[in-house]
Design a protein around this motif. Structure first.
Motif, PDB file in Angstrom:
ATOM      1  N   UNK A 191       0.835  -1.206   0.000  1.00 10.28           N
ATOM      2  CA  UNK A 191       0.000   0.000   0.000  1.00 10.28           C
ATOM      3  C   UNK A 191       0.860   1.242   0.000  1.00 10.28           C
ATOM      4  N   UNK A 192       0.260   2.333   0.380  1.00 12.34           N
ATOM      5  CA  UNK A 192       1.026   3.571   0.469  1.00 12.34           C
ATOM      6  C   UNK A 192       0.531   4.399   1.639  1.00 12.34           C
ATOM      7  N   UNK A 193       1.430   5.184   2.167  1.00 14.05           N
ATOM      8  CA  UNK A 193       1.114   6.096   3.264  1.00 14.05           C
ATOM      9  C   UNK A 193       1.331   7.503   2.740  1.00 14.05           C
ATOM     10  N   UNK A 194       0.296   8.315   2.814  1.00 14.36           N
ATOM     11  CA  UNK A 194       0.390   9.697   2.357  1.00 14.36           C
ATOM     12  C   UNK A 194      -0.134  10.594   3.475  1.00 14.36           C
ATOM     13  N   UNK A 195       0.625  11.618   3.794  1.00 12.74           N
ATOM     14  CA  UNK A 195       0.214  12.569   4.815  1.00 12.74           C
ATOM     15  C   UNK A 195      -0.098  13.894   4.125  1.00 12.74           C
ATOM     16  N   UNK A 196      -1.244  14.461   4.434  1.00 15.49           N
ATOM     17  CA  UNK A 196      -1.638  15.728   3.839  1.00 15.49           C
ATOM     18  C   UNK A 196      -2.318  16.588   4.894  1.00 15.49           C
ATOM     19  N   UNK A 197      -2.303  17.876   4.667  1.00 15.57           N
ATOM     20  CA  UNK A 197      -3.017  18.790   5.553  1.00 15.57           C
ATOM     21  C   UNK A 197      -4.256  19.347   4.867  1.00 15.57           C
ATOM     22  N   UNK A 198      -4.627  18.718   3.745  1.00 16.16           N
ATOM     23  CA  UNK A 198      -5.838  19.088   3.020  1.00 16.16           C
ATOM     24  C   UNK A 198      -6.876  17.993   3.226  1.00 16.16           C
ATOM     25  N   UNK A 199      -7.950  18.327   3.906  1.00 15.71           N
ATOM     26  CA  UNK A 199      -8.978  17.329   4.168  1.00 15.71           C
ATOM     27  C   UNK A 199      -9.588  16.827   2.859  1.00 15.71           C
ATOM     28  N   UNK A 200      -9.815  17.729   1.937  1.00 15.74           N
ATOM     29  CA  UNK A 200     -10.394  17.341   0.649  1.00 15.74           C
ATOM     30  C   UNK A 200      -9.472  16.357  -0.073  1.00 15.74           C
ATOM     31  N   UNK A 201      -8.188  16.652  -0.075  1.00 17.29           N
ATOM     32  CA  UNK A 201      -7.216  15.749  -0.700  1.00 17.29           C
ATOM     33  C   UNK A 201      -7.206  14.383  -0.015  1.00 17.29           C
ATOM     34  N   UNK A 202      -7.311  14.380   1.285  1.00 12.76           N
ATOM     35  CA  UNK A 202      -7.289  13.131   2.045  1.00 12.76           C
ATOM     36  C   UNK A 202      -8.499  12.254   1.732  1.00 12.76           C
ATOM     37  N   UNK A 203      -9.643  12.849   1.511  1.00 14.51           N
ATOM     38  CA  UNK A 203     -10.857  12.087   1.233  1.00 14.51           C
ATOM     39  C   UNK A 203     -10.925  11.603  -0.213  1.00 14.51           C
ATOM     40  N   UNK A 204     -10.252  12.311  -1.118  1.00 15.80           N
ATOM     41  CA  UNK A 204     -10.331  11.999  -2.540  1.00 15.80           C
ATOM     42  C   UNK A 204      -9.906  10.557  -2.809  1.00 15.80           C
ATOM     43  N   UNK A 205     -10.860   9.737  -3.254  1.00 15.56           N
ATOM     44  CA  UNK A 205     -10.613   8.349  -3.659  1.00 15.56           C
ATOM     45  C   UNK A 205     -10.166   7.435  -2.514  1.00 15.56           C
ATOM     46  N   UNK A 206     -10.400   7.839  -1.284  1.00 14.45           N
ATOM     47  CA  UNK A 206      -9.982   7.039  -0.127  1.00 14.45           C
ATOM     48  C   UNK A 206     -10.875   5.815   0.047  1.00 14.45           C
ATOM     49  N   UNK A 207     -10.273   4.717   0.488  1.00 13.17           N
ATOM     50  CA  UNK A 207     -11.023   3.510   0.837  1.00 13.17           C
ATOM     51  C   UNK A 207     -11.550   3.597   2.265  1.00 13.17           C
TER      52      UNK A 207
END
Length: 104
Positions: A21-37
């Motif tokens: 898998x992959x681990x991605x850290x972001x401070x954008x809530x919209x980015x975090x939700x985009x295509x999330x499982x």
């Protein structure tokens, strides 16, 4: 003050790499939700604040706890746009991500 605990973040990185898998850290809530499982919205307070609150309880300092909670509510008021809504959930993978939460 709302960052992940560094040791927990390191375990997540190792587990994601080991599983392909992959681990991605972001401070954008919209980015975090985009295509999330799966989404796991952050707690209402920082870990340091909750640790302080726990220590105050252990010391029986209830007036200090009330003051800390007022500070935390004032801090939260600055982040009202960070809210998990139906519209945010629609951004997830097929709009069907699992919503995880630390409380029962």
């Amino acid at each position: 003050g709302y960052d992940l605990m560094s040791d927990v973040e390191e375990v997540a990185k190792k587990n994601s790499a080991a599983s392909g898998g992959k681990f991605v850290k972001t401070h954008s809530m919209k980015e975090a939700f985009q295509n999330a499982d799966i989404v796991y919205p952050k707690s209402w307070a920082s870990f340091a604040a909750m640790e302080k609150r726990t220590n105050l309880y252990g010391e029986g300092k209830f007036d200090e706890i009330k003051a800390l909670e007022k500070e935390l509510l004032a801090e939260n008021a600055k982040h009202k746009d960070w809210e998990c809504t139906e519209d945010m959930m629609k951004l997830t993978k097929d709009g069907k991500a699992l919503y995880m939460h630390c409380l029962p």
